[in-house]
Design a protein around this motif. Sequence first.
Motif, PDB file in Angstrom:
ATOM      1  N   LYS A 210       1.896   0.518   9.827  1.00 12.66           N
ATOM      2  CA  LYS A 210       1.133   0.502   8.580  1.00 12.66           C
ATOM      3  C   LYS A 210       1.964  -0.055   7.425  1.00 12.66           C
ATOM      4  CE  LYS A 210      -1.928   4.351   9.809  1.00 12.66           C
ATOM      5  NZ  LYS A 210      -2.281   5.768   9.554  1.00 12.66           N
ATOM      6  N   GLY A 211       3.246   0.295   7.399  1.00 10.56           N
ATOM      7  CA  GLY A 211       4.112  -0.224   6.343  1.00 10.56           C
ATOM      8  C   GLY A 211       4.243  -1.733   6.394  1.00 10.56           C
ATOM      9  N   LEU A 212       4.401  -2.270   7.598  1.00 10.73           N
ATOM     10  CA  LEU A 212       4.487  -3.726   7.738  1.00 10.73           C
ATOM     11  C   LEU A 212       3.168  -4.392   7.362  1.00 10.73           C
ATOM     12  CD1 LEU A 212       6.492  -3.910  11.089  1.00 10.73           C
ATOM     13  CD2 LEU A 212       7.332  -4.439   8.792  1.00 10.73           C
ATOM     14  N   ALA A 213       2.058  -3.763   7.722  1.00 11.21           N
ATOM     15  CA  ALA A 213       0.753  -4.316   7.355  1.00 11.21           C
ATOM     16  C   ALA A 213       0.583  -4.354   5.841  1.00 11.21           C
ATOM     17  CB  ALA A 213      -0.364  -3.499   8.003  1.00 11.21           C
TER      18      ALA A 213
ATOM     19  N   PRO B 122      -6.587   5.507   1.689  1.00 10.30           N
ATOM     20  CA  PRO B 122      -5.732   5.449   0.496  1.00 10.30           C
ATOM     21  C   PRO B 122      -4.484   6.310   0.616  1.00 10.30           C
ATOM     22  CG  PRO B 122      -8.029   5.569  -0.141  1.00 10.30           C
ATOM     23  CD  PRO B 122      -7.997   5.788   1.350  1.00 10.30           C
ATOM     24  N   SER B 123      -4.592   7.464   1.256  1.00 14.36           N
ATOM     25  CA  SER B 123      -3.414   8.330   1.396  1.00 14.36           C
ATOM     26  C   SER B 123      -2.363   7.691   2.290  1.00 14.36           C
ATOM     27  CB  SER B 123      -3.827   9.695   1.960  1.00 14.36           C
ATOM     28  OG  SER B 123      -4.435   9.555   3.236  1.00 14.36           O
ATOM     29  N   ALA B 124      -2.805   7.020   3.357  1.00 14.39           N
ATOM     30  CA  ALA B 124      -1.849   6.335   4.244  1.00 14.39           C
ATOM     31  C   ALA B 124      -1.208   5.160   3.515  1.00 14.39           C
ATOM     32  CB  ALA B 124      -2.550   5.860   5.511  1.00 14.39           C
ATOM     33  N   ALA B 125      -2.005   4.417   2.769  1.00 13.26           N
ATOM     34  CA  ALA B 125      -1.464   3.300   2.004  1.00 13.26           C
ATOM     35  C   ALA B 125      -0.465   3.793   0.970  1.00 13.26           C
ATOM     36  CB  ALA B 125      -2.594   2.536   1.326  1.00 13.26           C
TER      37      ALA B 125
ATOM     38  N   LEU C  52       3.407   2.687   0.587  1.00 19.61           N
ATOM     39  CA  LEU C  52       3.836   2.058  -0.662  1.00 19.61           C
ATOM     40  C   LEU C  52       4.997   2.806  -1.297  1.00 19.61           C
ATOM     41  CD1 LEU C  52       0.347   1.160  -2.124  1.00 19.61           C
ATOM     42  CD2 LEU C  52       2.183  -0.478  -1.650  1.00 19.61           C
ATOM     43  N   LEU C  53       4.939   4.112  -1.311  1.00 21.04           N
ATOM     44  CA  LEU C  53       6.028   4.889  -1.913  1.00 21.04           C
ATOM     45  C   LEU C  53       7.321   4.719  -1.122  1.00 21.04           C
ATOM     46  CD1 LEU C  53       4.181   8.179  -2.949  1.00 21.04           C
ATOM     47  CD2 LEU C  53       4.894   6.265  -4.397  1.00 21.04           C
ATOM     48  N   THR C  54       7.202   4.634   0.204  1.00 23.67           N
ATOM     49  CA  THR C  54       8.388   4.409   1.037  1.00 23.67           C
ATOM     50  C   THR C  54       8.969   3.028   0.777  1.00 23.67           C
ATOM     51  OG1 THR C  54       7.509   5.864   2.768  1.00 23.67           O
ATOM     52  CG2 THR C  54       9.263   4.325   3.401  1.00 23.67           C
ATOM     53  N   LEU C  55       8.119   2.027   0.758  1.00 24.26           N
ATOM     54  CA  LEU C  55       8.574   0.663   0.508  1.00 24.26           C
ATOM     55  C   LEU C  55       9.123   0.509  -0.895  1.00 24.26           C
ATOM     56  CD1 LEU C  55       5.599  -1.174   2.233  1.00 24.26           C
ATOM     57  CD2 LEU C  55       7.974  -1.162   3.037  1.00 24.26           C
ATOM     58  N   GLN C  56       8.554   1.225  -1.845  1.00 22.64           N
ATOM     59  CA  GLN C  56       9.052   1.183  -3.215  1.00 22.64           C
ATOM     60  C   GLN C  56      10.441   1.804  -3.300  1.00 22.64           C
ATOM     61  OE1 GLN C  56       6.438   3.081  -6.011  1.00 22.64           O
ATOM     62  NE2 GLN C  56       7.382   2.127  -7.785  1.00 22.64           N
ATOM     63  N   ALA C  57      10.648   2.905  -2.612  1.00 23.51           N
ATOM     64  CA  ALA C  57      11.956   3.559  -2.611  1.00 23.51           C
ATOM     65  C   ALA C  57      13.020   2.679  -1.968  1.00 23.51           C
ATOM     66  CB  ALA C  57      11.867   4.894  -1.882  1.00 23.51           C
TER      67      ALA C  57
END
Length: 276
Positions: free
Chosen positions: A25-28, A53-56, A60-65
């Motif tokens: 999901k993160g890569l997507a 939205p919760s999965a997104a 997003l928060l992981t990728l932002q960190a």
Amino acid sequence: MTITGMRDRLSAEERPAEFVEGLAKGLAVLECFDAEHAEMTLSEIARRVGVSPSAARRSLLTLQALGYVGQTSKRFHLRPKVMSLGSAFYFSARVDEVLQPELQQFVRKFGDASSIATLQGYDVLYIAHYSEQRARRPTASVGARYPAFATSLGRVLLAGMDEADLDGYFAELQPVPLTSTTIVDKQALRDLVELARKQSYATTVDQLDYGITALAVPIKSAGGRTIAALNTSGYSGMITAEGLVTQRLQELRSAAARISHILNRYPAVAHIIGAP
């Protein structure tokens, strides 16, 4: 259809036991950004990726960190660190050393532009490109991804698929016109792919974008499987498809053969590109 495409999503049966759903999901999420969607809200990203939205939000928060995604107000955007993912492929595949010289040599002889692409799902993914054109087209650049049915590269790559996979492709294909001349009739497209298989080359005129006339040939592995495609392209009105075939086909095939030979000498690079 979500942004990840028809065949980028693995069915439950295709997924290995150790498949990490969160990583997928993160890569997507990263892949859903493009020129038309440079900044998006959480709901827009969730809709394009096809997740809740919760999965997104978690992705997003992981990728932002990690520094891959930034946020301005309620809109998210990519950060430059994302480029490190692409550069890892570029350098591990030794594009500069193995692929780029052939493109440069071809363009020096004929002008215009030349590219190499592979199939990614049912799209073409540009992995090398060189151009001496004054106005460089945004459609032809490393990392660009477009529907295979609308490109000469894609039609050659589709021609290299086995019949079962090709049947599956056309069963799921929902072609949309990208220009007023884009061919979207499935039977007509299937006939063009069969013609590309018979002739071992494909041409297109104003299919992906206006002003692009292109000729492509397959690049084959040592085992004879099509693993990539090489093209030459110019501006419609200055060159015709027939002109490309007459003037450049023989040299393009020779360049593809040299690239195939080079890949045979560098098995690790061939494996990265897609050879078995």
